[in-house]
Design a protein around this motif. Structure first.
Motif, short mmCIF file in Angstrom:
data_model
loop_
_atom_site.label_atom_id
_atom_site.label_comp_id
_atom_site.label_asym_id
_atom_site.label_seq_id
_atom_site.Cartn_x
_atom_site.Cartn_y
_atom_site.Cartn_z
N PHE A 1 0.92 -1.28 0.06
CA PHE A 1 0.13 -0.03 -0.01
C PHE A 1 1.15 1.24 -0.05
CE2 PHE A 1 -2.37 3.29 2.60
CZ PHE A 1 -3.41 3.44 1.62
N ILE A 2 0.58 2.11 -0.83
CA ILE A 2 1.42 3.47 -0.83
C ILE A 2 0.52 4.53 -0.64
CG2 ILE A 2 2.71 4.83 -2.40
CD1 ILE A 2 3.38 2.56 -4.39
N GLU A 3 0.91 5.57 0.36
CA GLU A 3 0.06 6.54 0.71
C GLU A 3 1.18 7.86 0.79
OE1 GLU A 3 -1.26 6.06 4.77
OE2 GLU A 3 0.24 4.73 5.21
N ILE A 4 0.42 8.97 0.82
CA ILE A 4 1.13 10.64 1.06
C ILE A 4 0.89 10.74 2.38
CG2 ILE A 4 1.75 12.52 0.42
CD1 ILE A 4 2.20 10.48 -1.78
N ASP A 5 2.26 10.90 3.22
CA ASP A 5 1.96 11.48 4.74
C ASP A 5 1.81 13.09 4.83
OD1 ASP A 5 4.31 12.71 4.56
OD2 ASP A 5 5.49 11.13 5.63
N GLY A 6 1.82 13.70 5.90
CA GLY A 6 1.29 15.07 6.02
C GLY A 6 2.52 15.91 5.36
N ASN A 7 3.73 15.31 5.23
CA ASN A 7 4.85 16.10 4.69
C ASN A 7 5.04 15.84 3.19
OD1 ASN A 7 5.70 17.11 7.27
ND2 ASN A 7 6.50 15.21 7.85
N ASP A 8 3.90 15.32 2.53
CA ASP A 8 3.93 14.94 1.29
C ASP A 8 5.22 13.90 0.80
OD1 ASP A 8 1.87 16.64 0.61
OD2 ASP A 8 3.15 18.61 0.19
N ASP A 9 5.49 13.23 1.90
CA ASP A 9 6.37 12.02 1.41
C ASP A 9 5.59 10.85 1.28
OD1 ASP A 9 8.66 13.46 2.11
OD2 ASP A 9 8.34 13.43 4.16
N LYS A 10 6.23 9.95 0.42
CA LYS A 10 5.54 8.64 -0.02
C LYS A 10 6.00 7.77 1.13
CE LYS A 10 5.29 9.22 -5.13
NZ LYS A 10 5.90 8.58 -6.29
N ILE A 11 4.87 6.61 1.54
CA ILE A 11 5.18 5.64 2.62
C ILE A 11 4.56 4.42 1.71
CG2 ILE A 11 4.68 4.91 4.80
CD1 ILE A 11 6.26 7.49 4.59
N LEU A 12 5.46 3.47 1.66
CA LEU A 12 5.05 2.14 1.10
C LEU A 12 5.20 1.04 2.24
CD1 LEU A 12 4.88 0.00 -1.06
CD2 LEU A 12 7.45 -0.08 -1.15
N THR A 13 4.03 0.35 2.43
CA THR A 13 4.05 -0.38 3.47
C THR A 13 3.75 -1.93 2.67
OG1 THR A 13 2.77 0.76 4.90
CG2 THR A 13 2.53 -1.66 5.26
N ILE A 14 4.60 -2.90 3.12
CA ILE A 14 4.61 -4.46 2.49
C ILE A 14 4.30 -5.23 3.57
CG2 ILE A 14 5.79 -5.80 0.97
CD1 ILE A 14 7.70 -4.02 -0.34
N THR A 15 3.26 -5.99 3.51
CA THR A 15 2.83 -7.06 4.22
C THR A 15 2.76 -8.30 3.74
OG1 THR A 15 1.15 -5.45 5.01
CG2 THR A 15 0.89 -7.75 6.05
#
Length: 235
Positions: free
Chosen positions: A121-135
């Motif tokens: 899952f890829i999301e954008i945090d409050g600082n406009d940085d990309k966050i990738l979570t792999i499960t």
């Protein structure tokens, strides 16, 4: 017409399982590894500055600690992939803490699940940085960002102290569930007032009843030398 319809539907289906363009061309940096409910900080030292992950065209992935793990990627569904044709460079770490982390990350998180599906899952945090979570299939998670997060910043986020201000007891809450911590209390002049070593717990009580009213600093250090400082007020 029916033949054309099936051809178009096949092409749409194939495209839906192609490499996600959001993954490609981004230098992903590991921020947190969660195995069996325990959180592990990626190494940040002279041997391993950061743990990286990259996806390449056509459908390839590479990640490394000291050893480099490369694999072909098969996108089996929307936000889902598995790995095959995996290989490594067999580069050994010289620092034991790096070796221990590499086993957790490369062996336990990835290689033990090569025949299973990974969800991401890829999301954008409050600082406009990309966050990738792999499960993986064991519900272990690797969380990456498109920027390097210092180990000190991450380590600090794993602990909280309550209440603050405190009267007689200060409670240290931790996202870690194993290991040993050394706690040191300093006054505002930097004088060491107390030291204690204890096993990690979700919530640990610290006696501050003997302290005078004022501002103090709690130094938290784990058995691998990672440390952070929390400020608190004694009423």
């Amino acid at each position: 017409m029916k033949a054309i319809f099936y051809i178009v539907m096949f092409q749409i289906g194939a495209l839906s399982f192609a490499q996600d363009p959001q993954l490609v061309g981004v230098d992903w940096y590991l921020h947190n590894l969660s195995i069996g409910g325990n959180n592990y900080i990626p190494p940040s030292n002279d041997e391993v500055n950061f743990v990286s992950l990259n996806f390449f065209e056509p459908d390839q992935m590479e990640t490394m600690v000291c050893d480099v793990l490369s694999a072909d990627v098969n996108f089996t569904g929307l936000d889902q992939f598995n790995l095959f044709n995996a290989g490594s460079t067999f580069d050994d770490c010289q620092i034991q803490a790096n070796t221990d982390f590499e086993i957790l990350y490369l062996d336990n998180f990835f290689e033990a699940h090569l025949n299973d599906d990974f969800n991401y899952f890829i999301e954008i945090d409050g600082n406009d940085d990309k966050i990738l979570t792999i499960t993986n299939s064991s519900n272990d998670q690797a969380i990456y960002g498109d920027h390097i997060l210092s180990s000190q910043d991450f380590y600090s986020s794993q602990f909280a102290i309550i209440p603050n201000p405190a009267k007689n007891e200060l409670f240290l809450t931790s996202k870690y569930t194993s290991g040993t911590l050394t706690l040191k209390i300093f006054n505002i002049e930097g004088k060491l007032l107390s030291t204690q070593t204890l096993e990690v717990a979700n919530k640990t009580s610290i006696d501050v009843s003997q302290l005078m009213s004022g501002i103090y600093f709690l130094n938290i250090e784990d058995e691998n030398g990672n440390s952070t400082i929390k400020k608190f007020i004694k009423q």
